[in-house]
Enzyme design. Sequence first.
Site, PDB file in Angstrom:
ATOM      1  N   GLU A 243     -52.655  12.208  54.998  1.00 20.02           N
ATOM      2  CA  GLU A 243     -51.847  13.461  54.893  1.00 20.02           C
ATOM      3  C   GLU A 243     -52.463  14.640  54.221  1.00 20.02           C
ATOM      4  O   GLU A 243     -52.040  15.146  53.030  1.00 20.02           O
ATOM      5  CB  GLU A 243     -50.710  13.020  54.232  1.00 20.02           C
ATOM      6  CG  GLU A 243     -50.036  12.027  54.890  1.00 20.02           C
ATOM      7  CD  GLU A 243     -48.677  11.234  54.334  1.00 20.02           C
ATOM      8  OE1 GLU A 243     -48.281  11.772  53.312  1.00 20.02           O
ATOM      9  OE2 GLU A 243     -48.051  10.288  55.212  1.00 20.02           O
TER      10      GLU A 243
ATOM     11  N   ASN B 159     -55.411   9.832  58.774  1.00 16.00           N
ATOM     12  CA  ASN B 159     -54.125   9.372  59.166  1.00 16.00           C
ATOM     13  C   ASN B 159     -53.220  10.383  58.758  1.00 16.00           C
ATOM     14  O   ASN B 159     -53.247  11.209  57.582  1.00 16.00           O
ATOM     15  CB  ASN B 159     -53.741   8.103  58.481  1.00 16.00           C
ATOM     16  CG  ASN B 159     -52.435   7.395  58.963  1.00 16.00           C
ATOM     17  OD1 ASN B 159     -51.983   7.258  60.069  1.00 16.00           O
ATOM     18  ND2 ASN B 159     -51.694   7.117  57.952  1.00 16.00           N
TER      19      ASN B 159
ATOM     20  N   HIS C  40     -43.814   8.870  62.900  1.00 19.89           N
ATOM     21  CA  HIS C  40     -42.491   8.700  62.387  1.00 19.89           C
ATOM     22  C   HIS C  40     -41.370   9.504  63.156  1.00 19.89           C
ATOM     23  O   HIS C  40     -41.325  10.782  63.026  1.00 19.89           O
ATOM     24  CB  HIS C  40     -42.289   9.136  60.862  1.00 19.89           C
ATOM     25  CG  HIS C  40     -42.983   8.087  60.190  1.00 19.89           C
ATOM     26  ND1 HIS C  40     -42.756   6.610  60.017  1.00 19.89           N
ATOM     27  CD2 HIS C  40     -44.239   8.222  59.482  1.00 19.89           C
ATOM     28  CE1 HIS C  40     -43.507   6.032  59.157  1.00 19.89           C
ATOM     29  NE2 HIS C  40     -44.517   6.746  58.927  1.00 19.89           N
TER      30      HIS C  40
ATOM     31  N   GLU D   1     -48.064   4.140  62.279  1.00 21.42           N
ATOM     32  CA  GLU D   1     -46.666   4.000  61.526  1.00 21.42           C
ATOM     33  C   GLU D   1     -45.313   4.140  62.405  1.00 21.42           C
ATOM     34  O   GLU D   1     -44.397   4.775  61.880  1.00 21.42           O
ATOM     35  CB  GLU D   1     -46.737   4.995  60.296  1.00 21.42           C
ATOM     36  CG  GLU D   1     -47.963   4.732  59.693  1.00 21.42           C
ATOM     37  CD  GLU D   1     -47.716   5.543  58.283  1.00 21.42           C
ATOM     38  OE1 GLU D   1     -46.884   5.933  57.894  1.00 21.42           O
ATOM     39  OE2 GLU D   1     -48.940   5.616  57.561  1.00 21.42           O
TER      40      GLU D   1
ATOM     41  N   ASP E  15     -41.983   4.540  64.066  1.00 19.63           N
ATOM     42  CA  ASP E  15     -40.503   3.944  64.007  1.00 19.63           C
ATOM     43  C   ASP E  15     -39.702   5.180  64.485  1.00 19.63           C
ATOM     44  O   ASP E  15     -40.132   6.411  64.482  1.00 19.63           O
ATOM     45  CB  ASP E  15     -40.140   3.534  62.614  1.00 19.63           C
ATOM     46  CG  ASP E  15     -40.367   4.629  61.409  1.00 19.63           C
ATOM     47  OD1 ASP E  15     -40.543   5.779  61.583  1.00 19.63           O
ATOM     48  OD2 ASP E  15     -40.398   4.114  60.389  1.00 19.63           O
TER      49      ASP E  15
HETATM   50  O1  G3I Z   1     -41.627   6.886  42.257  1.00 19.40           O
HETATM   51  C1  G3I Z   1     -40.115   6.486  42.415  1.00 19.40           C
HETATM   52  C2  G3I Z   1     -39.727   6.301  41.123  1.00 19.40           C
HETATM   53  O2  G3I Z   1     -39.917   7.144  40.075  1.00 19.40           O
HETATM   54  C3  G3I Z   1     -38.274   5.994  41.255  1.00 19.40           C
HETATM   55  O3  G3I Z   1     -37.873   5.464  39.890  1.00 19.40           O
HETATM   56  C4  G3I Z   1     -37.934   5.053  42.307  1.00 19.40           C
HETATM   57  C5  G3I Z   1     -36.226   4.758  42.402  1.00 19.40           C
HETATM   58  O4  G3I Z   1     -35.985   4.804  43.822  1.00 19.40           O
HETATM   59  O5  G3I Z   1     -38.352   5.299  43.396  1.00 19.40           O
HETATM   60  C6  G3I Z   1     -39.914   5.540  43.384  1.00 19.40           C
HETATM   61  O6  G3I Z   1     -40.308   6.115  44.661  1.00 19.40           O
HETATM   62  C7  G3I Z   1     -40.429   5.218  45.728  1.00 19.40           C
HETATM   63  C8  G3I Z   1     -41.948   5.070  46.287  1.00 19.40           C
HETATM   64  O7  G3I Z   1     -42.050   4.179  47.499  1.00 19.40           O
HETATM   65  C9  G3I Z   1     -42.859   4.475  44.936  1.00 19.40           C
HETATM   66  O8  G3I Z   1     -43.250   3.432  45.168  1.00 19.40           O
HETATM   67  C10 G3I Z   1     -39.374   5.580  46.765  1.00 19.40           C
HETATM   68  O9  G3I Z   1     -38.087   5.598  46.618  1.00 19.40           O
HETATM   69  C11 G3I Z   1     -39.732   4.958  48.264  1.00 19.40           C
HETATM   70  O10 G3I Z   1     -38.993   5.251  49.037  1.00 19.40           O
HETATM   71  C12 G3I Z   1     -40.937   4.737  48.516  1.00 19.40           C
HETATM   72  O11 G3I Z   1     -41.261   4.130  49.701  1.00 19.40           O
HETATM   73  C13 G3I Z   1     -42.383   4.094  50.435  1.00 19.40           C
HETATM   74  C14 G3I Z   1     -42.960   5.324  50.792  1.00 19.40           C
HETATM   75  O12 G3I Z   1     -44.206   5.252  51.554  1.00 19.40           O
HETATM   76  C15 G3I Z   1     -43.582   6.422  49.580  1.00 19.40           C
HETATM   77  O13 G3I Z   1     -43.953   7.461  50.257  1.00 19.40           O
HETATM   78  C16 G3I Z   1     -41.866   3.264  51.461  1.00 19.40           C
HETATM   79  O14 G3I Z   1     -41.943   1.790  50.931  1.00 19.40           O
HETATM   80  C17 G3I Z   1     -43.338   3.240  52.690  1.00 19.40           C
HETATM   81  O15 G3I Z   1     -42.693   2.697  53.703  1.00 19.40           O
HETATM   82  C18 G3I Z   1     -43.652   4.523  52.795  1.00 19.40           C
HETATM   83  O16 G3I Z   1     -44.844   4.534  53.629  1.00 19.40           O
HETATM   84  C19 G3I Z   1     -45.126   5.976  53.977  1.00 19.40           C
HETATM   85  C20 G3I Z   1     -46.735   5.674  54.331  1.00 19.40           C
HETATM   86  O17 G3I Z   1     -47.508   5.258  53.268  1.00 19.40           O
HETATM   87  C21 G3I Z   1     -47.440   7.094  54.811  1.00 19.40           C
HETATM   88  N1  G3I Z   1     -46.667   7.636  55.904  1.00 19.40           N
HETATM   89  C22 G3I Z   1     -45.306   7.947  55.636  1.00 19.40           C
HETATM   90  C23 G3I Z   1     -44.614   6.479  55.321  1.00 19.40           C
HETATM   91  C24 G3I Z   1     -43.140   6.443  55.352  1.00 19.40           C
HETATM   92  O18 G3I Z   1     -42.859   7.427  54.198  1.00 19.40           O
END
Ligand code: G3I
Length: 397
Positions: A178, A221, A257, A286, A288
């Site tokens: 990205e 990607n 996505h 990825e 969905d």
């Molecule tokens: O960092 C915050 C934290 O400060 C906060 O307290 C906490 C409470 O909800 O959330 C934290 O963020 C989370 C983040 O993962 C951190 O690990 C998000 O809520 C959560 O939605 C996020 O999910 C991941 C996301 O990437 C982050 O961008 C998903 O599990 C994962 O499936 C998703 O995967 C990405 C690919 O890597 C790249 N392409 C897009 C794809 C979907 O977003």
Amino acid sequence: MKVAKLVAAAVMASAFVLPTALPAVAAGNDKPQPPGLAKQDTLRWAAPKNVRIGTAVAGGGHHETMPYANPFTSDQQYREVLAAEFSSVSPENQAKWEFIHPQRDQYRFAEMDAIVEFAQQNGQVVRGHTLFWHSQNPAWLEQGNFSKDELRSILKDHITTVVGRYAGKIQQWDVANEIFNDNGTLRTTDNIWIRELGPEIIADAFRWAHEADPKAKLFFNDYGVESINAKSTAYVKLIPKLQAQGVKVDGFAVQGHLSTQYGFPGDMQANLQRFDDLGLETAVTEIDVRMNIAAGTKPTAEQLAKQSSYYQRALEACLNVEDCKSFTIWGFNDKYSWVPVFFSGQGEATVMWEDYTRKPSYYALQSTLLKANPGGDQAFGPPPRLPAVTPAVASKS
Ligand code: G3I
């Protein structure tokens, strides 16, 4: 696979009629099996020999805030379906900086090690994700006020260490994730590497990854690049420039996505083809397909049909491009999908219901693979039966 080949395959496939729901009973075995465990009733078996069909492996990210245990270490049915259905796996979060490198002087490899080990036990390849991104970086990195020299050496150390640890065990790395805005300009504000070190650091990231694992295929990607648009065109321009400098870039991946509230990107095949024409591999990494859904309700038949057609068309786009050989869904069970956590009022984006029964979107993928590969292919299947989840595995999380 070229168009002509796919058309010929489809004609041959039309000689037999695909049932809407394939029986969950293995040939020569009168015991009913859970979906996905009968040898000739899986996506990996249906896929053409040179096409990997993959999924993200749930863990980290949003999973850590959900009221369920880590699916990969604790849900035996999840592990069995993961092993049976897929010939490629991608760590959903477990190789991202904040997860695998939580402190400057500390790496946390156990979860990624377990995924790589699982893949090897089950005849699967691994897509590494990701080394250079603006998101999910640890606070120690983003807020460290490092000098340029320090940042450069931190990035080099990370890539060398992580790619080196799994050298020979990763089929494809999403080296850079990205890096462009939607208008085709580089992310110069939120991507710490580009902001602090300039665009030249992108080439270095690929160089260091290649040095650490010369056999891994190195990819860009991104999301929102399914179509021919400013962002995907920015990659068409950047990649040949890097290659002219002697930088090894092997592929370009579209995340995929999608949402049923928008139209399907009908030029996806044409877009993948222009990267194929540059001599690159392509991949869908990825996919969905989310939909608007009120809490506590089920999708309508129309919504499910639309979702199925999006999965099918995306897969066909990949199968029709010669060097698109990797098609990965971002999770296979709605229970563990990132979508409802991230998009309020949306969900149901994957190919299986929460109880692991198959949705129409699953059958759309399966029948599309079989059409491209009449009779199925056994090159990547069937996987061995897994031992039950053990405390030793579970304690690695
Ligand atoms: O960092 C915050 C934290 O400060 C906060 O307290 C906490 C409470 O909800 O959330 C934290 O963020 C989370 C983040 O993962 C951190 O690990 C998000 O809520 C959560 O939605 C996020 O999910 C991941 C996301 O990437 C982050 O961008 C998903 O599990 C994962 O499936 C998703 O995967 C990405 C690919 O890597 C790249 N392409 C897009 C794809 C979907 O977003």
